[in-house]
Design a protein around this motif. Structure first.
Motif, PDB file in Angstrom:
ATOM      1  N   SER A  31       0.834  -1.199   0.000  1.00  0.00           N
ATOM      2  CA  SER A  31       0.000   0.000   0.000  1.00  0.00           C
ATOM      3  C   SER A  31       0.867   1.247   0.000  1.00  0.00           C
ATOM      4  CB  SER A  31      -0.939   0.017   1.209  1.00  0.00           C
ATOM      5  OG  SER A  31      -0.205   0.111   2.407  1.00  0.00           O
ATOM      6  N   TRP A  51      -3.658   3.889  -1.775  1.00  0.00           N
ATOM      7  CA  TRP A  51      -3.695   2.909  -2.861  1.00  0.00           C
ATOM      8  C   TRP A  51      -3.232   1.572  -2.289  1.00  0.00           C
ATOM      9  CZ3 TRP A  51      -5.438   4.475  -7.645  1.00  0.00           C
ATOM     10  CH2 TRP A  51      -5.417   5.845  -7.913  1.00  0.00           C
ATOM     11  N   HIS A  58      -6.598  -4.138  -7.101  1.00  0.00           N
ATOM     12  CA  HIS A  58      -6.168  -2.830  -6.618  1.00  0.00           C
ATOM     13  C   HIS A  58      -7.372  -2.140  -5.989  1.00  0.00           C
ATOM     14  CE1 HIS A  58      -2.985  -3.595  -9.597  1.00  0.00           C
ATOM     15  NE2 HIS A  58      -2.252  -2.728  -8.928  1.00  0.00           N
ATOM     16  N   LEU A  60      -8.672   1.864  -3.996  1.00  0.00           N
ATOM     17  CA  LEU A  60      -8.381   3.265  -3.687  1.00  0.00           C
ATOM     18  C   LEU A  60      -9.311   3.715  -2.583  1.00  0.00           C
ATOM     19  CD1 LEU A  60      -7.312   6.191  -4.274  1.00  0.00           C
ATOM     20  CD2 LEU A  60      -9.074   6.325  -6.052  1.00  0.00           C
ATOM     21  N   GLU A 104       0.046   2.143  -6.680  1.00  0.00           N
ATOM     22  CA  GLU A 104      -0.583   3.268  -7.356  1.00  0.00           C
ATOM     23  C   GLU A 104      -0.264   3.253  -8.839  1.00  0.00           C
ATOM     24  OE1 GLU A 104       0.886   6.957  -5.850  1.00  0.00           O
ATOM     25  OE2 GLU A 104       2.934   6.218  -5.711  1.00  0.00           O
ATOM     26  N   GLU A 150       4.719   4.084   2.557  1.00  0.00           N
ATOM     27  CA  GLU A 150       4.574   2.914   1.688  1.00  0.00           C
ATOM     28  C   GLU A 150       4.924   1.645   2.457  1.00  0.00           C
ATOM     29  OE1 GLU A 150       5.933   1.347  -2.769  1.00  0.00           O
ATOM     30  OE2 GLU A 150       6.392   3.383  -2.095  1.00  0.00           O
TER      31      GLU A 150
END
Length: 284
Positions: A31, A51, A58, A60, A104, A150
């Protein structure tokens, strides 16, 4: 030096729960979380964009001042919420988004937050399409990127790409370790292929910081690998690295006063500055 089992380790109860969830599902969910300050509904708001990527999908998510939308699973859509008597719309179009191994998109998309007919925050490179669809004008006050966090997974090597605040281009970051085996553990941090930090005798230097130059700008690098070395017994196996492009207060880590948990750097009461946080989850 702190005892390996002391309460000074980075892990919080929420992180312990996250580790247990990860181990229970055995699914590595990478993520990326970016935090912005944007002018929405008559005031400065904190907008968090997440993300996420698993082996099969995936997703969001967007949060404004702790008011979340549910994750966006469709490739194109519009959602709205009420914020202090103002309607806030989020438009997104990921139909042509180009994804790589990262959570992302690399391009071909947009995510737009609109309030009072103003685009308060616009992400992605399809800006023309975003303005055409929203029929809104650009904001006079640009949104500010505050932080980026991240989560990556690996065994000996962890890599990502990041732009340090206002610096011009993205940089490749690689963290490598030699914790497994009989030899004394070591760690290397590279930026754009050049080793900028090398830590030997890692069991005694599991927390520290150094300052390096990136695009002629001082970037402080903080590390906390306590979880890699001592976390297995409590179900943890992640380390934290912080990259902070700001003038350093000290030139190098020296002595135990500099060995504070990396989380303390993020929660500092100093004036807000951009920082990039890399959570490196070690898989066995």
């Amino acid at each position: 030096m702190d005892d390996a089992g002391s309460n000074h380790s980075l892990a919080s109860s929420s992180e312990k729960q996250q580790a247990e969830d990860l181990q229970g599902t055995k699914t590595s969910q990478c993520s990326v979380t970016t935090v912005y300050k944007a002018y929405i509904a008559g005031g400065a708001r904190i907008v968090t964009v997440v993300w996420s990527k698993t082996l099969i999908s995936h997703s969001l998510s967007v949060v404004i001042d702790l008011k979340p939308w549910r994750p966006f699973w469709s490739k194109k859509g519009l959602k709205s919420l009420e914020l202090e008597n103002h309607r806030v719309d989020v438009y997104w179009d990921l139909r042509s988004a180009r994804f790589s191994s990262r959570p992302e998109p690399a391009g071909g998309y947009y995510v737009a937050l609109v309030c009072d007919e103003v685009v308060a925050l616009l992400l992605g490179d399809s800006k023309k399409e975003a303005f055409k669809r929203t029929k809104a004008r650009p904001s006079l006050a640009d949104a500010t990127l505050i932080s980026r966090r991240e989560n990556v997974f690996g065994r000996r090597s962890f890599s990502t790409r990041a732009r340090f605040g206002d610096l011009k281009r993205e940089h490749e970051i690689v963290v490598e370790n030699s914790i497994s085996g009989m030899a004394e553990p070591e760690m290397w941090i590279s930026i754009d292929g050049d080793v900028v930090v090398h830590v030997d005798n890692l069991r005694w230097k599991f927390r520290g910081n150094e300052t390096v130059a990136v695009e002629r700008t001082p970037v402080q690098i903080f590390w906390d690998v306590h979880g890699w070395l001592f976390g297995a017994a409590v179900g943890l196996g992640h380390a934290v690295f912080i990259f902070k492009p700001s003038p350093p207060e000290t030139t190098e880590a020296s002595g135990e006063d500099d060995r504070q948990p990396a989380a303390a750097v993020v929660s500092s009461s100093m004036a807000p500055e951009f920082c990039f946080v890399l959570n490196a989850w070690k898989l066995e």
